[in-house]
Design a protein around this motif. Sequence first.
Motif, short mmCIF file in Angstrom:
data_model
loop_
_atom_site.label_atom_id
_atom_site.label_comp_id
_atom_site.label_asym_id
_atom_site.label_seq_id
_atom_site.Cartn_x
_atom_site.Cartn_y
_atom_site.Cartn_z
N MET A 150 0.82 -1.20 0.00
CA MET A 150 0.00 0.00 0.00
C MET A 150 0.86 1.26 0.00
O MET A 150 0.52 2.27 -0.63
CB MET A 150 -0.93 -0.01 1.22
N PHE A 154 0.30 3.21 -3.60
CA PHE A 154 -0.76 4.20 -3.43
C PHE A 154 -0.21 5.38 -2.63
O PHE A 154 0.37 5.20 -1.56
CB PHE A 154 -1.97 3.57 -2.73
N GLN A 156 -0.04 9.08 -0.50
CA GLN A 156 -0.62 9.40 0.80
C GLN A 156 -2.02 9.99 0.71
O GLN A 156 -2.90 9.66 1.52
CB GLN A 156 0.28 10.36 1.58
N ARG A 159 -4.40 7.06 0.12
CA ARG A 159 -4.14 5.81 0.82
C ARG A 159 -5.20 5.46 1.86
O ARG A 159 -5.55 4.30 2.04
CB ARG A 159 -2.76 5.85 1.47
N LYS A 162 -8.20 3.88 0.03
CA LYS A 162 -7.83 2.58 -0.54
C LYS A 162 -7.63 1.54 0.58
O LYS A 162 -8.07 0.39 0.47
CB LYS A 162 -6.54 2.71 -1.37
N VAL A 389 -3.19 3.26 8.76
CA VAL A 389 -2.77 4.27 7.78
C VAL A 389 -1.88 5.31 8.47
O VAL A 389 -0.85 5.74 7.93
CB VAL A 389 -4.00 4.95 7.15
N LYS A 397 8.50 5.00 3.43
CA LYS A 397 8.01 3.74 2.88
C LYS A 397 8.88 2.56 3.25
O LYS A 397 8.39 1.45 3.45
CB LYS A 397 7.89 3.84 1.36
#
Length: 461
Positions: A150, A154, A156, A159, A162, A389, A397
């Motif tokens: 994720m 994807f 921020q 995110r 999603k 999240v 990341k």
Amino acid sequence: MSRFLDPPAAKPLLPKEKIKQVYASMRFKVFMGAFLGYAGYYLVRKNLSLAAPDMIEQGLIDKGKVGIAMSAVSIAYAFSKFIMGTISDRSDARKFLCVGLVISALTMIGVGIFPYSATNMAFNAAVIFFLMLVIGWLSGMGWPPCGRIMAHWFSQNERSFKMSIWNTSHTIGSGSLGLLAMLGVVIFGTMGIGESWRADFIVPSIVALLIAVFCWWSLRDTPESCGLPSIQEYRQDFSGVKSKSSVGEKLPFKTLFFDYVLKNKLLWVIAVSNVLVYMVRYGIGDWSPTYLQEEGIMNSDECKVAFSVHNYVGAVGTIFMGWISAKFFKGRCAPPNVICMIMVFIGTLLYWQAPLLGGGDPTFTKTLVYVALIIVGFFIYGPVALIGVQALNTVPKNAAGTAAGFVGLFGYLFGDSLFSKIIVGYIANQSWGLANLMFVIGSAVGIVLCALLWNSEKNVK
């Protein structure tokens, strides 16, 4: 093995005219792989709870030992999610998820085919306890690679929405486990297999193996490993925490653990918030059938219906709150988390006081309980998803899996195992009223902790 799990190197960029089409296709494929892959882990996790009644009836194990075995899953999972998160940040997410799912499925099949003793219950309990520890440990290989996927695929500002959709995968997996187990029992019965409870372990595990094959086809570690630009460049979204190393580079353990976790004050607040969220999540969900049946509020069938409704509305609530986060708060998670915990507080308060407010009317009391479980179920899974999240958004990341594992460790070890199982279980032996009051208090403290991140979250750029 470590070399096998190493993340793939970046490939030369594809021609510019192909990037948009390939990116769109790959994002859909990796999302579906992560969604079904994580759902697959839930097909090989809670199987003992379904098989236990028949195993108890046949004298293979007793209720006390079943409880200990099930707690072994949570305790092992709590530590594994953190440790495996650290490893997954230095691994290919595709291989990591698939290897874990395959071994989990094979282990659960082993639980189903093991020749248990008809006379030695202690031996059976020891075997099951050990295998549940293994299952719990392997379960930790599910979330971290999904978090890595994720974070890389994807950006921020999209995110939260999603991931709110992705986070419903565990609800889909848990619900499908029951259906597959029922189907398996029918198949075993048709085949004349007497111990049909073994199907609760075996049939869902076979489906999990098929899902692992799909995930191997659909998942890829990073866009760069597919000849695509980073997600920030593709979507022109350069928010988020910057890493001390280049994309795809393996960070030293010291940097991952000390710089991005132990010294990260925001992550500590998020982790403690997760304790309260998980206490309410698992406390209400896992104890409601026992509470409602023991107190005479509902019969066995009604308890199962209430339990299912509580979980299924959570899937809707998760997606809705993720949409709220993306639509009205630009991907920020603290505002919807505060809103959710306020509503959870109202729901737990109603759940606690339902017998009193019902005034002795069984039908009205049941209605109040259903309303309370729907409120709690709908709103508690928003923070469950969005806290994950938040953890990803406070680190680079490269450290996504480590952050997810750290927050998950707090949630499962303290929120689930300690508070919702041991402490609430002990209090429930004295008084269900006091036990349910614990959820009200936990919700209130959760509101405060989630609110602490309201302004700090704006500074994560």
